[in-house]
Every structure is written in structure tokens, then in C-alpha cells.
Write an enzyme that holds these catalytic residues in place. Structure first.
Site, PDB file in Angstrom:
ATOM      1  N   LYS A  79       0.847  -1.206   0.000  1.00 20.13           N
ATOM      2  CA  LYS A  79       0.000   0.000   0.000  1.00 20.13           C
ATOM      3  C   LYS A  79       0.875   1.246   0.000  1.00 20.13           C
ATOM      4  O   LYS A  79       1.910   1.283   0.683  1.00 20.13           O
ATOM      5  CB  LYS A  79      -0.913  -0.017   1.235  1.00 20.13           C
ATOM      6  CG  LYS A  79      -1.955   1.095   1.260  1.00 20.13           C
ATOM      7  CD  LYS A  79      -2.875   0.971   2.477  1.00 20.13           C
ATOM      8  CE  LYS A  79      -3.943   2.043   2.504  1.00 20.13           C
ATOM      9  NZ  LYS A  79      -4.836   1.915   3.678  1.00 20.13           N
ATOM     10  N   SER A 154      -9.752   1.993   2.738  1.00 21.46           N
ATOM     11  CA  SER A 154      -8.836   2.715   1.880  1.00 21.46           C
ATOM     12  C   SER A 154      -7.824   1.828   1.169  1.00 21.46           C
ATOM     13  O   SER A 154      -7.225   2.264   0.184  1.00 21.46           O
ATOM     14  CB  SER A 154      -8.090   3.763   2.696  1.00 21.46           C
ATOM     15  OG  SER A 154      -7.272   3.158   3.675  1.00 21.46           O
ATOM     16  N   SER A 178     -10.071  -0.259   6.941  1.00 18.22           N
ATOM     17  CA  SER A 178      -9.438  -0.094   5.630  1.00 18.22           C
ATOM     18  C   SER A 178      -8.733  -1.326   5.072  1.00 18.22           C
ATOM     19  O   SER A 178      -8.331  -1.319   3.915  1.00 18.22           O
ATOM     20  CB  SER A 178      -8.437   1.065   5.668  1.00 18.22           C
ATOM     21  OG  SER A 178      -9.122   2.287   5.610  1.00 18.22           O
TER      22      SER A 178
END
Lengths: 485, 96
Positions: A79, A154, A178
Site C-alpha cells: 500500500k 482505503s 481499511s
């Protein structure tokens, strides 16, 4: 069968039997990215040259060493809020568009020691603020099961890339759901570890008392492998816990006889879709068949989680994001004459609207005259929410419910209404406020879109969470289904 | 009654060092007002004698030996600087 349909343990055996090479694994990753990422748009940055070089180096070591890293030769996606030395790290924000970190996050150092190979950096909501990956300044990641649906957020890029077979596993981060929510939306396995289990050093801070890095994988076993590697005390993060890291793989016994499951009535009630509710009830039948027992309980303060979370997380964010001022790194506006105007223009041009909204909400909640009414009040309610969990865990081993109230929603459906978007986090957010670990595993489909089962454990008891998730996974085959792209 | 006025939003934006236009001030006032109104549901709860939680783990003041270690080399620290001069970060005029 595609190479990445194999588990880490199988891929490792194939490597050692020389049926495949590390270069084959890295090739597979970039080939798949070439084929499908134009549609899925999960990756922001690729690290192809270094990955191929590293693969060659590891291939030369096969058969020549006594010990191999736990993730020897395994390709992984990261990420884009986890800093990677000399590899662009943007947080999907214009303000960090050209930022090359000067150090590695602790999790990156640990992956390096385990001999994993970084394939590239994955899209996300800007600074991890969002539930759909639509607030990214750069691209809109699609759900591999339906390209008109969001992948969740996210960590939407991480979940979509694993679901689409671009990488066998990825790291995400979870502040209010997330990791778990995108894992549920994309039909993969995602774990938020106990707060303090994994070092946050090098995770660009959003809400420091809630943020935690965790693995997104195809299977529970792979997830346990990844957590094994990234867990542990870190002198660079004073909130990382001095608690022994158990052997997670050995927890996957398949035996859950006598396990006591609590099912909060608030997690199956109002606002939760029929599909989500029914998939959880069906999962509870499966678990009962394996010898577990379940009872309905109450987490009475559940409904206050969203308000509590948005006050606290935004307050922490308003302080954490003060560092982006155009002085030491990141974007700087050319449209300013004085220092204070430079700060204001840089931040106005560099941040997107969701980030600005939360910075302002947090600044307001912390400001003189409002602190007690909003920030302190939310901290007090956090105590009540935490106690809800403590009370239930006195009698039960795990808490089970859906990960999300509905399957993935359409791109564009909620982005203009912050409160509707926030409501989507109602089942994941309290876990972060309490600091406990939780996993999402695939548990069904509704209109061709995956659903997730959430299993919540006691502080530092990821082993039980994994044991239950693994037993359920072995008894079902939702995790074996793959999107057609 | 609205919970936050446009003037307050402009003040908060200034405190947060965010330049905002008149239209943005309007939009954020409406959105923040809705969020703050929603957040006031917390007032349904009596928290008179409840301790605030700032941190979930029971830990305090984590200490370590104070051992000197090499700092960042100057050129590394300046690597991502938008502007620099003579080995330092350069910023626009502080005084008008």
C-alpha cells in the site's frame, strides 16, 4: 491453475523442487499486471527493474543455503502509505506525488529479511481517508468482480490486486476498516492485527492511536505467514507492544470444538442488508457443524462508533498532517509570496477535499472552547465502546458478524455525501477503537459481488482468530472462486 | 440551528493553514455542520464519571538507553526539499 492460486507453502515447495524459479513468480506478477491492470488500476508505481534483479539473485541462491527466509522469493504489493526507500511513496496524494523516501518502514525491512520481493505500490484513498479508494488523487481502482463497483477502501488497491491475481498477497493498513472492508468487497482475506502487534514506523500517520498495518491474501494460511513476518516489538515505534509473537501457522489446527462465539445483535440489525445477514447466519451453521457454539449478545454502544471515530481520527489527522507544509519534502505551491501564504496555498493545492474536510473537522474539535464538547467526549465514549468488547470477551472466544452492511457499492454512488460514506464503516470501526484484532474472510456472494465474514478476537489473540477463520475456510469454497477479467 | 458558521469555517481553515475560496467555505460549512450535528448523538450518553481513552494499550512512558547514533547526512535530509540553498531548506520571506 494460475501460479498464484497456490499457497505460499506450496510455492515454496515448488521453488525448492526447482519446478519453478523466483523469476517465474516475478514474471507472472508483471505479466498479469500487464494484462489486467489497465482495467483494475490497482498499481500506482512498479518496481520492476529491482524486482527482476532481486529474483535473479535469489534464484542463484536456491540449493546453496542452509536456511531460507519465510517468504523466500514471494512477490508482494505494498500500500502506498508504507514508506519504501528510493521507491516513490505518494499516499495517493498530490502533496507527495514525487516523494522518494529516504528510509524503509520497519515492515519493509522485515519483508526484506524474509526475502520477499516488492512488485510495486498500490492505490488507496488519499492518506487512507475513505472507504472506496475514490479519494485517490491519481486513479480510481475498480472491483475485479464488477468494474463498475468500488473495491472498497482505503486499501482498495491492495485488495483488488490480490483478487485480480496481480500479486499473491499485499500489505494494507486499517484505521477504521481499511483492510477488512476492501478484503470483503474483493473476496479476499484481510486481517487488522491488535493495535501494537505490528510496528507503525514508516507508515505515514493518519490516526496514530488507531492505525495498524496488516496482510491481505487469498487464504488464511498465507495471511498467517505474512503476519508472522511483520509482527513484533520495534524500538522505532514506542507503541509497538512487548508481547511475544506466537507461531501463527501452528494455530491452524482446524479444531474449533467447544469454541464460544458471540454474535452481537447490533451487527445483524437495522442497516445491515438481508444478504449480509443471511451469509453470516449460514456461516454460523457451518461453524456449529464443526463443534462451535454461538449465542446472541449485545455491544450496546455500537451505534456511537462512527461519531466517536470521525471526531478522534480527524483530530489526530489534523495534527499528523500538519507536517505537510512544502518545506522539507513534497509539493510546494509557486503561487505565494510569503511563508504563511506558501503553507496555505501548498496545502490547498496539495490535498483533496476529503482530507481537507477531516483536517478542518479535527482542528475544530480540538480548538479552544470545543475540545471538551467534542474531542474529550469522544474519548470518553471510546472507553465505553472498549468496555463493551471486554465484557463480551469475558465469556466468549470470538465475536462474529458481517464485515460490511452491504456488498460493494457503485463507483460514484456515495462520494458526494460524506455521512453516507462514513456509515458504511459501522461494523469495522469499533474494532479499531477497542484495539482488538479482526479478520474478514469470504463468506458468500450477492449479485456476483463477494461478502465478508468478520471474526473479532481478544487483544493479541490473532491465533484464535486465524484458527476459526481457517476452519471456516476449509469447510467452504468461497475463497476458491475468482473474478473473470 | 447550525453548529458551525461560515466565519468559523474560515477561521478553522486559517488555523489549519488551508487557503479556501468563498465557494469552498460554503460547501465545507454545510458538510461540517452535518457531520458535527451527527456527532452530537454522543450527548445522549452520560459520561460524567468515564475516563477518556487516548490509547488502548496499558503502557506508559516507554524508555530506552540514550545512546548517540549517527544522524541523517545533510544531502539525504535535503533530498526531497522543494527548494534549498547552502545546505539548508529555503522558504519564502517570513517578514513582509
Amino acid at each position: 491453475m494460475a501460479l498464484f492460486d497456490h499457497k505460499i507453502s506450496e510455492l515454496k515447495q515448488m521453488l525448492h523442487r526447482k519446478e519453478i524459479s523466483v523469476s517465474d513468480l516475478v514474471d507472472e506478477s508483471y505479466k498479469r499486471i500487464q494484462e489486467v491492470d489497465g482495467k483494475v488500476e490497482a498499481f500506482l508505481t512498479l518496481d520492476e527493474e529491482r524486482a527482476r534483479e532481486k529474483a535473479k539473485q535469489l534464484d542463484n541462491e536456491i540449493g546453496k543455503k542452509d536456511t531460507y527466509g519465510l517468504l523466500f522469493g514471494m512477490p508482494i504489493g505494498i500500500k502506498d502509505n508504507i514508506v519504501t526507500k528510493d521507491l516513490r511513496t505518494t499516499c495517493a496524494s498530490k502533496i507527495l506525488e514525487n516523494f522518494d523516501p529516504i528510509y524503509d518502514a520497519t515492515v519493509m525491512r522485515k519483508l526484506e529479511e524474509a526475502e520477499a520481493i516488492t512488485i510495486g505500490k498500490l492505490n488507496m484513498d488519499e492518506f487512507a481517508m475513505g472507504s472506496s479508494t475514490e479519494t485517490s488523487a491519481f486513479k480510481k481502482t475498480k472491483n475485479p468482480w464488477n468494474l463498475e463497483a468500488v473495491p472498497g477502501g482505503s486499501s482498495g488497491g491492495s485488495a483488488a490486486a490480490v483478487s485480480a491475481g496481480e500479486v499473491p498477497f499485499a500489505l494494507g493498513s486499517d484505521t477504521g476498516g481499511s483492510i477488512r472492508q476492501p478484503a470483503a468487497f474483493c473476496g479476499v482475506v484481510g486481517l487488522k492485527p491488535t493495535y501494537g502487534r505490528v510496528s507503525r514506523f514508516g507508515l505515514v500517520a493518519f490516526a496514530s492511536s488507531l492505525d495498524q498495518i496488516g496482510p491481505i491474501t487469498r487464504t488464511v494460511e498465507d495471511n498467517a505467514y505474512l503476519l508472522q513476518v511483520i509482527s513484533g516489538l520495534d524500538p522505532m515505534d514506542s507503541t509497538s507492544a512487548n508481547v511475544e509473537v506466537p507461531d501463527y501457522i501452528s494455530a491452524l489446527t482446524g479444531d474449533i470444538k467447544g469454541l464460544k462465539i458471540a454474535v452481537p445483535k447490533e451487527y445483524l440489525g437495522e442497516g445491515v442488508s438481508r444478504e449480509s445477514r443471511e451469509s453470516v447466519l449460514a456461516a454460523l451453521k457451518v461453524l456449529e457443524g464443526l463443534g462451535a457454539e454461538w449465542e446472541e449478545v449485545s455491544l450496546p454502544h455500537s451505534k456511537y462508533g462512527i461519531a466517536t471515530y470521525y471526531l478522534l481520527a480527524s483530530s489526530e489527522a489534523s495534527a499528523n498532517l500538519a507536517r505537510f507544509d512544502g518545506v522539507r519534502y513534497g509539493y510546494r505551491s509557486d503561487n505565494a509570496e510569503t511563508l504563511i501564504d506558501m503553507y496555505k496555498q501548498t496545502r490547498a493545492e496539495g490535498f483533496g477535499n476529503e482530507v481537507k474536510r477531516r483536517i478542518m473537522l479535527g482542528t475544530f474539535a480540538l480548538s479552544s472552547g470545543y475540545y471538551d464538547a467534542y474531542y474529550k467526549k469522544a474519548q470518553q465514549v471510546r472507553t465505553l465502546i472498549k468496555k463493551d468488547f471486554e465484557d463480551v470477551f469475558e465469556k466468549y472466544d470470538v465475536i462474529i458478524g458481517p464485515t460490511t452492511p452491504t456488498p460493494a457499492f457503485k463507483i460514484g454512488e456515495k462520494i458526494d455525501d460524506p455521512l453516507t460514506m462514513y456509515a458504511n464503516d459501522i461494523l469495522t470501526i469499533n474494532v479499531n477503537l477497542a484495539g482488538v484484532p479482526a479478520i474478514s474472510v469470504p463468506c458468500g456472494f450477492a449479485n456476483g459481488l463477494p461478502l465478508g465474514l468478520q471474526i473479532i478476537g481478544k487483544h493479541f489473540d490473532e491465533s484464535t482468530v486465524y484458527r476459526v477463520a481457517h476452519a471456516y475456510e476449509q469447510a467452504t469454497d468461497f475463497h476458491k472462486q475468482k473474478p473473470e477479467l | 440551528m447550525s453548529r458551525i458558521s461560515k466565519e468559523q469555517v474560515k477561521h478553522v481553515a486559517h488555523l489549519a493553514r488551508l487557503a479556501i475560496t468563498e465557494e469552498e467555505a460554503e460547501m465545507f460549512t454545510n458538510q461540517l455542520d452535518a457531520i458535527i450535528t451527527f456527532a452530537e448523538q454522543l450527548n445522549e450518553l452520560d459520561t460524567e464519571n468515564v475516563q477518556p481513552t487516548s490509547h488502548v494499550l496499558d503502557m506508559k512512558n516507554v524508555m530506552r538507553e540514550d545512546q548517540p547514533e549517527p544522524g541523517l547526512p545533510r544531502e539525504v535530509a535535503l533530498k526531497n526539499a522543494p527548494d534549498q540553498k547552502d545546505g539548508q531548506f529555503r522558504v519564502p520571506a517570513i517578514l513582509e
